[in-house]
Design a protein around this motif. Structure first.
Motif, PDB file in Angstrom:
ATOM      1  N   GLN A 231       0.852  -1.185   0.000  1.00 53.02           N
ATOM      2  CA  GLN A 231       0.000   0.000   0.000  1.00 53.02           C
ATOM      3  C   GLN A 231       0.890   1.237   0.000  1.00 53.02           C
ATOM      4  N   ASP A 234      -1.946   6.098   3.357  1.00 55.78           N
ATOM      5  CA  ASP A 234      -3.405   6.206   3.365  1.00 55.78           C
ATOM      6  C   ASP A 234      -3.886   7.621   3.683  1.00 55.78           C
ATOM      7  N   ARG A 451      -3.819   5.392  -1.017  1.00 58.44           N
ATOM      8  CA  ARG A 451      -3.062   4.177  -0.742  1.00 58.44           C
ATOM      9  C   ARG A 451      -2.994   3.217  -1.926  1.00 58.44           C
ATOM     10  N   PHE A 452      -3.783   3.468  -2.959  1.00 57.29           N
ATOM     11  CA  PHE A 452      -3.786   2.584  -4.127  1.00 57.29           C
ATOM     12  C   PHE A 452      -2.832   3.132  -5.185  1.00 57.29           C
TER      13      PHE A 452
END
Length: 633
Positions: A231, A234, A451-452
């Motif tokens: 990841q 975030d 996070r992607f």
């Protein structure tokens, strides 16, 4: 006509007010005469450390899901550490990490060293190691307390490896180091920084490891098509989903060339501290009890200052945060800040009991224009011990706020006048196409998507993000503000620097600097200034696993120099920062020369000690014993 005249009047007033405000917010600067006078005190000769290896590359092979941001992933790995492996009395040896071929080499700092040796490569022979792993830093430390220099290398893709020196003091030789696992079994960590100090006060050295990408994530594996642990952050300002930061308490066996027993006490870190995207750490005793407090400089989230309340074998940290007032933006309040911490150093104003804590962030104009931090003393060590933060943020007032995309930052006295200068490493991704608009778009997007990796813009070959920013050389002027004299001093190149390491590399009692560059030659900045007298002190204790005359460095020892004109204070934590490690020597200016009294304090298994010594110019060794005496050797 009257309406038109009124409009002209209003417009004129607005312009005048804006002009006046512009005068008030303009940054004051040095006059040409003052700048020339300051610059005359410094001089550097640049020497290449590592010409490009055969088949040198400029980016990393990464996991398939990260391919579009491979430029971003490829932005770290350069590191440098100074030490005295040969026992010459000065920091003539270098551990250098070169990402162009992922090599870790021990070498003389200077290619022209008349007593030099062929570089020795540290390779984890006999341990799991492949193309999915890459070194990120090297820390010299006598980890088994036998009197010679071992090295701890940390990586992306695996847990750190300890290279035990099996030949003793002297020039490194091929086959003279045995690679052993720091943790068993080997774990998949992505470690970006590593620090050394006695955290719990038992007299033994402990390791603090800052892990960046999530544990287990195969960041550098091109075959990781099934990777689910990877990841990105975030949040742009509150990210806590990184790899777990680790704190390992060491206990040497008492036998040479054996790995100490390490106990993982990482649960002593709060959930927020353990899960931060940590790029730098700083250890410093801020309360006077001999235990180092911990500053964590975190990417994409608030930094942390952790008050150390440990006892031997029992680690206890308490986070101390600042309080926001009506004039302080939340982003500049320690513990609540939202910037991208990437370096930290401590610099003392004379022998003041508390240092100024300087922290690197991103400060690129017309981009993520955040701010460096300069947390200056606004209280006492007792305040911190009571849980109150004794610092105010004053980077703008001191002239340190804006520098670029900053990494390591380090204070040191280059002209031997008793006042630290500050170097700051700059640069990120060097190319021709400016990608800041795309990064700005990402920064203003939804945190839930950050996070992607698929939602990140492309960062690949030819792209540029602050890739041509010079390093900074901050010098304190007569008005107390710092001015950047890098260009005037001839060291304002546009290399992409990650790490800075200080030490006297040629025995002339002047600090030199090693500049570790990403995807480029690294450089020695040899100090050629007409500096005054100084002392470089090695602070040691008997090495319990060595011979009768073996000694080992006392990491964490503190020195107060009682000079009548230039009192000074320093603490010995060479690995503070990102991936630069300075020589384990206390460098003290001695204006006027002669003998100057000093107070040395240190902590060992018997408790805290303090002793008086007289310091003279030159290189010296002071033996610190368990009965509290200090002997100049």
């Amino acid at each position: 006509m009257r309406v038109h005249a009124r409009q002209i009047l209003v417009s004129t007033v607005i312009v005048a007010v804006c002009a006046a405000l512009g005068v008030f917010v303009a940054r004051p600067g040095l006059s040409e005469a003052d700048a020339d006078a300051l610059t005359a005190r410094y001089g550097f000769a640049a020497e290449i450390l590592n010409p490009a290896p055969a088949n040198a590359r400029r980016e990393r092979v990464v996991a398939p899901d990260l391919h579009q941001i491979r430029g971003w992933i490829s932005s770290v790995g350069a590191a440098a550490a100074l030490s005295d492996v040969r026992g010459q009395g000065w920091a003539g040896d270098l551990c250098l990490v070169d990402p162009r071929d992922d090599s870790v080499t021990l070498r003389p700092v200077r290619l022209a060293d008349p007593n030099g040796y062929e570089p020795v490569r540290l390779v984890p022979t006999g341990l799991p190691y492949d193309h999915t792993m890459a070194p990120m830093g090297c820390v010299p430390v006598d980890i088994d307390a036998d009197g010679d220099s071992d090295h701890v290398v940390h990586y992306w893709g695996r847990s750190p490896v300890v290279y035990l020196n099996t030949t003793g003091p002297g020039a490194p030789v091929a086959g003279g180091y045995r690679a052993v696992e720091l943790v068993t079994p080997m774990a998949v960590w992505n470690s970006g920084t590593l620090n050394v100090g006695d955290i719990d006060g038992d007299g033994n050295l402990d390791l603090l490891i800052g892990n960046y990408f999530p544990d287990g994530a195969r960041v550098l594996d091109p075959d990781a098509t099934d990777e689910t642990r990877m990841q990105m952050q975030d949040s742009m300002s509150l990210a806590r989903n990184a790899g777990t930061n680790r704190l390992l308490l060491g206990k040497p066996t008492g036998r040479p060339d054996e790995l100490p027993a390490f106990t993982d006490v990482s649960t002593a870190l709060s959930r927020e501290a353990a899960g931060s995207w940590t790029l730098a750490t700083g250890l410093q005793d801020l309360t006077g009890d001999g235990l180092p407090e911990l500053y964590q400089a975190n990417d994409f989230g608030p930094d942390q200052l952790l008050l150390n309340q440990s006892t031997p074998g029992n680690v206890k940290f308490t986070e101390v945060r600042g309080e926001r007032d009506m004039t302080s933006p939340k982003s500049t309040v320690l513990g609540w800040d939202s910037f991208k911490g990437m370096g930290v150093t401590f610099t003392y104003d004379g022998d003041a009991p508390l240092p100024t804590v300087v922290v690197s962030n991103i400060t690129t104009p017309f981009a993520l224009h955040e701010s460096n931090f300069a947390f200056t003393p606004a209280g006492t060590p007792a305040d911190l011990a009571a849980g109150r933060l004794p610092f105010d943020e004053r980077s703008e007032e001191l002239g340190l706020a804006r520098a670029g995309w900053c990494w390591d930052v380090r204070g040191g006295d280059f002209d031997n006048d008793g006042v630290d200068e500050i170097m700051q490493a700059n640069g990120f991704l060097k190319g021709e196409t400016n990608r800041w608009p795309m990064l700005q778009e990402l920064a203003m997007g939804n945190d839930d998507l950050l996070r992607f990796p698929a939602f990140w813009p492309n960062f690949g070959p030819g792209d540029d993000l602050s890739g041509h920013e010079p390093n900074r050389f901050w010098v304190r002027g007569p008005d107390g503000r710092y001015a950047d004299l890098a260009e005037r001093a001839g060291i304002a190149t546009d290399d992409n620097t990650r790490a800075l390491a200080y030490g006297d590399v040629d025995g002339d009692n002047k600090l030199d600097a090693v500049v570790a560059n990403q995807w480029e030659d690294s450089v020695l900045l040899r100090n050629t200034a007409p500096a005054g007298p100084a002392a470089d002190l090695r602070l040691v204790r008997p090495a319990p696993a060595g011979g009768p005359d073996a000694v080992t460095d006392v990491i964490g020892a503190q020195v107060r120099l009682h000079h009548p004109d230039r009192p000074q204070r320093t603490q010995l934590y060479p690995a503070n920062g990102h991936t630069g490690v300075s020589a384990p020597l206390a460098h003290l200016a001695l204006p006027g020369g002669g003998s100057t009294p000093a107070t040395i304090s240190w902590r060992d298994a018997q408790g805290q000690h303090e002793a008086k010594v007289d310091v003279r110019p030159g290189h010296g060794t002071i033996l610190l014993t368990s009965d509290g005496t200090a002997v100049v050797r």
